[in-house]
Design an enzyme around this catalytic site. Structure first.
Site, PDB file in Angstrom:
ATOM      1  N   HIS A  65      -7.217  -4.498  10.073  1.00  0.00           N
ATOM      2  CA  HIS A  65      -6.939  -4.343   8.643  1.00  0.00           C
ATOM      3  C   HIS A  65      -5.604  -4.960   8.270  1.00  0.00           C
ATOM      4  CE1 HIS A  65      -3.996  -1.028   9.001  1.00  0.00           C
ATOM      5  NE2 HIS A  65      -4.795  -0.490   9.910  1.00  0.00           N
TER       6      HIS A  65
ATOM      7  N   ASP B  31       0.810  -1.210   0.000  1.00  0.00           N
ATOM      8  CA  ASP B  31       0.000   0.000   0.000  1.00  0.00           C
ATOM      9  C   ASP B  31       0.847   1.266   0.000  1.00  0.00           C
ATOM     10  OD1 ASP B  31       0.968  -0.220   2.629  1.00  0.00           O
ATOM     11  OD2 ASP B  31      -0.907  -1.051   3.367  1.00  0.00           O
TER      12      ASP B  31
ATOM     13  N   GLU C 225      -9.649  -1.907   5.120  1.00  0.00           N
ATOM     14  CA  GLU C 225     -10.336  -1.537   6.343  1.00  0.00           C
ATOM     15  C   GLU C 225     -11.568  -2.409   6.569  1.00  0.00           C
ATOM     16  OE1 GLU C 225      -8.918   0.272   8.330  1.00  0.00           O
ATOM     17  OE2 GLU C 225      -8.051   2.091   7.498  1.00  0.00           O
TER      18      GLU C 225
END
Length: 650
Positions: free
Chosen positions: A170, A97, A175
């Site tokens: 998460h 990410d 999420e």
């Protein structure tokens, strides 16, 4: 010593629940004594996979994570490359990410993180590094995510994916609410996730609201997954992930259906698992005194019955029949544990003079002790053990406080301007001129005005922030009753970066602790054992103290030195771990609160409050009230508040 993952490799491909002690666990889980051992095991498995792929002439596709959890893994991989020749030429990486938007050279950028911790120190080909692009125009994000997915697919998928876990459960930035089939995409970050990241961005308001993340479905296609978690702060979410039901409200629970996932934990993060928290429910136990105490306290609180009212039936119905068989009847066990808890309570934390100390937590002699309280930040002393601090001073002990770090990064910029304004007006009133080119008021204001979130403060601004914290600490000491010469400001070098990220603990840090201890030769040392501190400063400060003690322990005066560990604003010791419980009266609690109030820069709203929105004084009082309430529920005397301590035996 904890076993390596290699020694359990055969288990990695088998479902959880193979043994009685793990029957509640739905993911294969390995628990190590500490995060260092665990990180070495993970790094060795990664290295073994890279070498295996090299020998076969194949690429090794790794999925990588950021955050504090994998840093020691990366450090070991760098060491293996630099000292043992591990090559990364055949490695292709995909990071989970990145914040959006985010420049790659920003302090909080995951591109910068990966370069600093890994890529800049190994021989990986730069074209083999893939990290989500936080600089893309919004309209190009979707096509980028599709290309990211396709690149992974074209390479045959990820061979080994490493993960951390957030407090919301998460993985990546998937999420709560993320679907098991979700793919790489732009996602809105949960409020709790942004709050947890606030310290890195110098305030929640500076944390991006979105991020690009690899999807749950993408992660689940990895051939092998290792999720790592360290510290007590992760214990609850690990318990839900490993033993709870699969739910999109805790995305990490999806890993229960992955055929080759291992959870790698340290003792702290594993604390809520049944086999660790209540092992008598899953296996036959060897009942030593500590485990018996832990079990009896648990049973008392679970049944909401005072310890002295527990019966043989209560024990038998809750997995402790063998405890009764070995050490019963229940009445005998109850009396023993009740007495042990009662003996932890003392109004004399420095020892009661002229008293029989056989069953007291502290020695009666010497009657007046030299006491050294270590405080990682300039307010931990009064927040964490302010009532005991007051009691030690009131009872006439020679008390010293050592503030290990300046705490300068935790001061708001507007406070600097307020103090600089005072300095300017004071100069004007008394015609005191600036000398040696020192920064003027306008220089300070302009520096702060032009500073971006996360920028390092100028040396002058850092100095002012440090002086603000130092002045508050002195005010707190004076309120408690200490003179200025009893406050020692150590300014340990590891902390003085101006950033949330600190330097590694060094020899100079340890020497500072050793020199002070040699100077004071304390009979008592109090240190922060609060390892759930989210910023890591407490951990480093405690490591420095432990190392100093290890080096000093052969010196004669250390034979009379006892070390007590307190907990801070984040949590309290479990009742079964408390070895000294100091009752705090209502008046003393008020005095403790006022001492905390002396730290005005941390009042109302702290710059780095962690995940708890309460003010520090509120957290401290609620924690002290809760500890007293637990003692009361167990059938012990009812107090207004209690501060708990655990002895460190070296």
């Amino acid at each position: 010593m904890a076993k390596t993952l290699e020694e359990h490799r055969s288990l990695a491909h088998q479902p959880a629940g193979l043994t009685e002690k793990t029957k509640f666990e739905k993911i294969h889980t390995e628990i190590f004594d500490n995060s260092t051992q665990a990180s070495l095991a993970i790094a060795n498995e990664i290295a073994d996979l890279i070498r295996k792929k090299q020998a076969a002439g194949e690429h090794c596709v790794l999925g990588l994570a950021t955050g504090s959890s994998p840093t020691s893994v990366y450090n070991e991989l760098v060491r293996l490359h630099q000292e043992e020749g591990l090559s990364f030429k055949n490695v292709i990486t995909f990071n989970l990410d990145e914040y959006f938007p985010m420049e790659p050279d920003a302090l909080q950028s995951y591109v910068r993180f990966m370069n600093e911790y890994l890529f800049d120190h190994i021989d990986i080909d730069k074209e083999n590094i893939h990290i989500p692009d936080g600089t893309l125009p919004y309209e190009l994000v979707e096509s980028f995510c599709q290309q990211y997915e396709q690149m992974i697919k074209d390479l045959g998928g990820i061979d080994l994916q490493i993960l951390g876990i957030g407090r919301t459960g998460h993985i990546g930035f998937n999420e709560p609410g993320s679907h098991i089939n979700s793919k790489t995409r732009l996602i809105t970050l949960d409020h709790i996730t942004r709050l947890d990241a606030a310290s890195d961005f110098f305030g929640e308001e500076n944390v991006p609201r979105r991020a690009i993340t690899m999807g749950v479905g993408t992660i689940m296609k990895a051939k092998r997954i290792i999720l790592m978690a360290w510290g007590e702060g992760k214990a609850k979410i690990i318990g839900r992930t490993v033993e709870g039901e699969v739910t999109d409200s805790v995305p990490a629970t999806y890993l229960q259906s992955h055929p080759n996932t291992t959870m790698v934990l340290d003792d702290g993060s594993a604390a809520e698992l049944v086999r660790e928290k209540t092992p008598w429910l899953v296996k036959t136990c060897k009942w030593d005194n500590y485990l018996a105490k832990k079990a009896v306290i648990w049973l008392s609180l679970k049944l909401e019955k005072p310890i002295l009212k527990l019966t043989d039936r209560d024990y038998n119905d809750h997995g402790m029949s063998d405890l009764v068989a070995e050490h019963g009847p229940a009445y005998n066990i109850n009396i023993q544990i009740f007495n042990e808890l009662q003996h932890t309570i003392t109004g004399w934390p420095g020892g009661k003079p002229n008293a029989d100390d056989t069953h007291r937590p502290e020695r009666a002699n010497p009657e007046k002790k030299r006491v050294l309280i270590f405080s990682p930040h300039p307010d931990d002393d009064v927040i964490s053990m302010g009532g005991t601090f007051i009691r030690l001073v009131d009872q006439g002990h020679d008390v010293h406080v050592a503030y290990q770090t300046s705490g300068n990064i935790a001061v708001f910029d507007e406070d600097v301007i307020r103090f600089a304004d005072f300095f300017r007006d004071f100069n004007a009133e008394y015609d005191i001129s600036n000398q040696d080119g020192k920064a003027t008021y306008q220089d300070i204001v302009e520096t702060i005005k032009n500073k971006k979130p996360g920028d390092v403060d100028s040396k002058m601004v850092q100095a002012i922030k440090g002086l603000i914290r130092r002045g508050e600490a002195k005010a707190g000491c004076r309120y408690v009753g200490l003179s200025d010469d009893k406050a020692h400001f150590l300014d340990m070098p590891f902390y003085e970066t101006g950033l949330v990220k600190k330097k590694p603990l060094g020899e100079e840090d340890i020497a500072i602790i050793m020199n002070l201890m040699r100077e004071i030769k304390p009979h008592q040392v109090y240190a922060a054992g609060d390892l759930s501190d989210p910023h890591g400063t407490h951990r480093v400060c405690l490591a420095a103290i432990f190392e100093a003690i290890e080096r000093l322990k052969e010196e004669e005066w250390m034979n009379d030195c006892w070390v007590w560990l307190y907990r801070g604003a984040w949590q309290e010791w479990d009742t079964n771990d408390i070895e000294m419980a100091v009752p705090i009266s209502p008046d003393e609690l008020t005095r403790k609160r006022k001492a905390i109030f002396k730290h005005q820069s941390q009042k109302d709203t702290a710059l780095f409050p962690g995940s708890d929105p309460r003010e520090f004084w509120m957290r401290a009082e609620d924690r002290n009230h809760a500890t007293a309430m637990l003692y009361d529920k167990l059938g012990l005397p009812e107090y207004e508040a209690i501060e708990g301590f655990k002895r460190y035996k070296f």
